[in-house]
Design an enzyme around this catalytic site. Structure first.
Site, short mmCIF file in Angstrom:
data_model
loop_
_atom_site.label_atom_id
_atom_site.label_comp_id
_atom_site.label_asym_id
_atom_site.label_seq_id
_atom_site.Cartn_x
_atom_site.Cartn_y
_atom_site.Cartn_z
N HIS A 157 0.83 -1.22 0.00
CA HIS A 157 0.00 0.00 0.00
C HIS A 157 0.86 1.26 0.00
O HIS A 157 0.43 2.30 0.51
CB HIS A 157 -0.94 0.05 1.21
CG HIS A 157 -1.70 -1.22 1.45
ND1 HIS A 157 -2.94 -1.45 0.92
CD2 HIS A 157 -1.35 -2.34 2.14
CE1 HIS A 157 -3.35 -2.66 1.30
NE2 HIS A 157 -2.40 -3.22 2.01
N SER A 278 14.88 21.02 -15.88
CA SER A 278 13.70 21.87 -16.02
C SER A 278 14.12 23.20 -16.62
O SER A 278 15.19 23.72 -16.32
CB SER A 278 13.08 22.08 -14.63
OG SER A 278 12.30 23.26 -14.63
N LYS A 284 16.38 21.05 -10.80
CA LYS A 284 15.70 19.79 -11.09
C LYS A 284 16.55 18.78 -11.86
O LYS A 284 17.32 19.12 -12.73
CB LYS A 284 14.42 20.05 -11.89
CG LYS A 284 13.31 20.73 -11.12
CD LYS A 284 12.78 19.91 -9.95
CE LYS A 284 11.86 18.81 -10.32
NZ LYS A 284 10.61 19.12 -10.91
N GLU A 291 9.49 8.16 -16.99
CA GLU A 291 8.10 8.63 -17.10
C GLU A 291 7.56 8.35 -18.50
O GLU A 291 6.39 7.98 -18.67
CB GLU A 291 8.02 10.12 -16.79
CG GLU A 291 8.26 10.41 -15.32
CD GLU A 291 8.43 11.89 -15.05
OE1 GLU A 291 7.67 12.43 -14.26
OE2 GLU A 291 9.32 12.52 -15.64
#
Ligand code: ARG
Length: 461
Positions: A157, A278, A284, A291
């Protein structure tokens, strides 16, 4: 515009919009190699069976071989005005050898021809895909082996659960990927059946030898029913379903790595060469490759849906709708191959943050099940043990205490069976060592699994 294979019956020219709308050359051109090889085998068989004179069969084979050479050398110029890859190759052959070329289409229809082409294409692609999955397994296995002793908190979970070996977690990926390979190889069996000779739908009165074509093209069997041969695409659906399952696995692996690379987890570092930055936030370092892997998987699932919807409710035998099976098929294969290609290398560029991971293992809630099992071994029922440890964990959390700091009398308040020796099991290494059930995370068992995988994968690559 090349001459249509069916033009004579037509009293007038088709509308250019119709030509554009019905053409498939833009995408089926990638089947050219298989189309030529299939035609070579077909022409040889026609010659051997004396359906066409052997001299003309030889001329056709020579002409097709020359076209194949051009294709391999990148000299083949596709005629985007042709209706499809079959017409394009037929036109070229006519240009090369003249009238004999018109005998190639004897005892054949584009309906069985296209079924042959896709089956040949799929067989080759599946072989390559399986090899690529094995490379990914090897890459993951290397990371597991290099970090064999690293223990991580395992999650259920997405909440910290119990300690497991990082290698054990990584080997879980190998299991799923192994089933993916088996599924794909199984789908290959269904593709490995030769449909040529079914013609439009009913077979032919000419004395063809389908088995000879099967042997020449390296197929295992011939199809048993000419209507089924030109009608069904279940072998494509099956392969795409397998790719969809494989891509679910790939997306879940990607997601684990994305989480692990966050500052919050900090289990791994992904090399800069596989990240992006970024345009606005200078600090970043984003896991965009992962992704995009996670995102591309949606395309593969869409491809499976689109072929299922395409096939649903189609009348038996050949319908032109079937032409549209190719874009989703090609897209799914290309997408999965692209993912596999980069995933293999990305895994070689992961550094495990051992220090940061070790800091997480001081939370003694990770050992609650070990304490439950300690009590069970002393004759306490599972239910009572769960209650005792539940109370102990709750009190410790409320008071900001560690279980290991409880003295004998504090322990006895929870259960007379609790002794200070429980401290011996409140460690990550002890916790994983205790999991000796088959398939568990015990280091000895995991080491054996690593060895088994090394043997299995090396044997196949
Ligand atoms: N391009 C078609 C396909 O991909 C094959 C051609 C069959 N055409 C026909 N009119 N029977 O399925």
């Amino acid at each position: 515009m090349s001459k249509k294979l069916w033009g004579t019956r037509f009293p007038k020219k088709t509308c250019t919009l119709t030509d554009k709308f019905t053409s498939s050359i833009a995408f089926d051109k990638r089947l050219a190699k298989y189309d030529i090889l299939g035609s070579i085998a077909h022409a040889r068989m026609l010659g051997k069976q004396r359906i066409i004179p052997s001299k003309e069969a030889n001329a056709i084979v020579q002409g097709l071989n020359a076209i194949l050479k051009d294709l391999e050398k990148g000299k083949f110029k596709f005629d985007l005005a042709a209706e499809d890859v079959h017409s394009n190759i037929q036109d070229l052959l006519v240009k090369k050898i003249g009238a004999a070329a018109f005998k190639l289409h004897t005892a054949r229809s584009r309906n069985d021809q296209i079924a042959l082409d896709i089956r040949m294409y799929l067989k080759e692609e599946v072989k390559e895909l399986v090899e690529m999955v094995a490379l990914l397994q090897n890459s993951i296995l290397k990371l597991a082996k290099a970090n064999q002793k690293v223990i991580i908190p395992g999650y259920t979970h997405l909440q910290m659960a119990q300690c497991v070996l990082l290698a054990h977690h990584l080997l879980a990926y190998l299991e799923g990927l192994e089933r993916d390979k088996a599924r794909l190889l199984d789908a290959k069996e269904r593709a490995d059946i030769m449909p040529l000779g079914s013609c439009a739908l009913s077979g032919t009165s000419l004395a063809i030898d389908r088995k000879a074509v099967m042997k020449e093209l390296g197929f295992k069997k011939i199809t048993e029913n000419s209507i089924d041969s030109v009608s069904d695409r279940d072998f494509i659906i099956e392969a795409l379903a397998d790719l969809a399952i494989l891509s679910v696995h790939l997306s879940r692996i990607a997601e684990d790595l994305i989480l692990w690379a966050t500052k919050e987890f900090n289990f791994i570092d992904i090399d800069f060469s596989f990240c992006t930055g970024s345009s606005i936030m200078p600090h970043k370092k984003n896991p965009d490759v992962l992704e995009l892997i996670r995102g591309s998987v949606g395309k593969v699932q869409g491809d499976l849906s689109s072929i299922l919807v395409l096939m649903k409710g189609l009348p038996s035998s050949y319908n032109r709708d079937l032409q549209l099976d190719k874009p989703p098929l090609f897209d799914a294969i290309d997408t999965v191959k692209d993912i596999l290609e980069i995933f293999v290398v990305l895994f070689q560029n992961i550094v495990v943050e051992k220090g940061a991971i070790a800091c997480r293992l001081t939370d003694e809630s990770l050992f609650s099940v070990d304490v439950v099992e300690y009590l069970i071994k002393k004759g306490v029922s599972y239910r009572d043990a769960h209650d005792i440890v539940g109370k102990m964990v709750r009190d410790c959390l409320d008071k900001g205490k560690k279980i290991s700091s409880l003295n004998r009398s504090e322990l006895k308040k929870y259960s007379p069976k609790l002794e200070p020796d429980i401290k011996n099991i409140l460690s990550a290494w002890k916790s994983v060592s205790l999991k000796t059930s088959y398939g568990g995370t015990n280091p000895g068992l995991v080491e054996k699994q690593i060895k088994n995988w090394e043997k299995k994968l090396n044997a196949r690559i």
